[in-house]
Design an enzyme around this catalytic site. Structure first.
Site, PDB file in Angstrom:
ATOM      1  N   ARG A 107      84.613  78.136  18.074  1.00  0.00           N
ATOM      2  CA  ARG A 107      85.944  78.540  18.090  1.00  0.00           C
ATOM      3  C   ARG A 107      86.261  78.948  16.686  1.00  0.00           C
ATOM      4  NH1 ARG A 107      84.796  78.060  22.636  1.00  0.00           N
ATOM      5  NH2 ARG A 107      86.001  76.990  24.197  1.00  0.00           N
ATOM      6  N   TYR A 147      89.235  81.852  16.584  1.00  0.00           N
ATOM      7  CA  TYR A 147      90.398  81.489  17.208  1.00  0.00           C
ATOM      8  C   TYR A 147      90.973  80.600  15.986  1.00  0.00           C
ATOM      9  CZ  TYR A 147      93.625  79.103  19.827  1.00  0.00           C
ATOM     10  OH  TYR A 147      95.052  78.592  20.303  1.00  0.00           O
ATOM     11  N   LYS A 187      94.466  80.996  13.575  1.00  0.00           N
ATOM     12  CA  LYS A 187      95.575  79.874  13.754  1.00  0.00           C
ATOM     13  C   LYS A 187      95.706  79.455  12.330  1.00  0.00           C
ATOM     14  CE  LYS A 187      96.830  80.711  17.945  1.00  0.00           C
ATOM     15  NZ  LYS A 187      98.076  81.081  18.365  1.00  0.00           N
ATOM     16  N   ILE A 229      97.359  72.499  26.315  1.00  0.00           N
ATOM     17  CA  ILE A 229      98.508  72.441  27.089  1.00  0.00           C
ATOM     18  C   ILE A 229      98.148  72.880  28.518  1.00  0.00           C
ATOM     19  CG2 ILE A 229     100.882  73.526  27.370  1.00  0.00           C
ATOM     20  CD1 ILE A 229     100.518  71.528  24.794  1.00  0.00           C
ATOM     21  N   THR A 258      98.468  74.860  31.451  1.00  0.00           N
ATOM     22  CA  THR A 258      99.214  76.115  31.712  1.00  0.00           C
ATOM     23  C   THR A 258      98.575  76.716  33.098  1.00  0.00           C
ATOM     24  OG1 THR A 258      98.105  77.411  30.393  1.00  0.00           O
ATOM     25  CG2 THR A 258      99.867  76.415  29.500  1.00  0.00           C
ATOM     26  N   PRO A 259      99.082  77.658  33.695  1.00  0.00           N
ATOM     27  CA  PRO A 259      98.361  78.360  34.746  1.00  0.00           C
ATOM     28  C   PRO A 259      97.102  79.294  33.962  1.00  0.00           C
ATOM     29  CG  PRO A 259     100.797  78.750  34.998  1.00  0.00           C
ATOM     30  CD  PRO A 259     100.539  77.909  33.516  1.00  0.00           C
TER      31      PRO A 259
END
Length: 147
Positions: free
Chosen positions: A43, A46, A50, A79, A81-82
């Site tokens: 990662r 990413y 961040k 988290i 989430t959809p």
């Protein structure tokens, strides 16, 4: 990732700060991630973006505190989430429950966070009750950083 996570935050901040200074203050709340604090395998890009959000948050807080502009960020772990459901369904067909369980077990609390938990923290940080809070990064991580 860079355009959205770094340049997007920068451009929004650049547009908002002058208005906030003119009106006598305001609140900027950025979304970072726990990867701003720790390394996560595979990662790199990413995590870098961040980390930049975290540093921008602290810099804006320092530079504009005298103008009554507060700037903080939320640093969530996973988290539910959809988006997560869709990603798992697309990449792990037939193994959705197993993979969701693995994602949940990453956090010591053995579950993913909820969007509502993020929203409650955001509501607090943007409220007058948090008027003495600026330049802070709030992990919402189910204990990940305690490991």
């Amino acid at each position: 990732l860079y355009r959205v996570n770094v340049k997007g935050v920068f451009l929004c901040t650049q547009a908002a700060v002058p208005m906030m200074v003119r009106q006598g203050g305001g609140v900027i709340l950025n979304m970072a991630s726990i990867v701003a604090f720790i390394g996560v395998a595979d990662r790199f890009a990413y995590s870098m973006t961040k980390g930049a959000v975290l540093t921008m948050t602290k810099s804006v807080a320092i530079d504009y505190v005298k103008h009554n502009v507060r700037c903080n960020c939320i640093c969530p772990a996973r988290i539910h989430t959809p988006f997560v459901d869709g990603f798992v369904k697309m990449n792990y067909p037939g193994r959705e429950e197993e993979v969701l369980q693995q994602l949940a077990e990453y956090q010591p609390m053995r579950r993913m966070g909820t969007p509502e938990e993020v929203a409650f923290l955001a509501l607090y940080l943007c409220s007058d009750e948090a008027s003495f809070v600026t330049g802070q990064a709030y992990p919402l991580d189910g204990g990940v950083l305690n490991q």
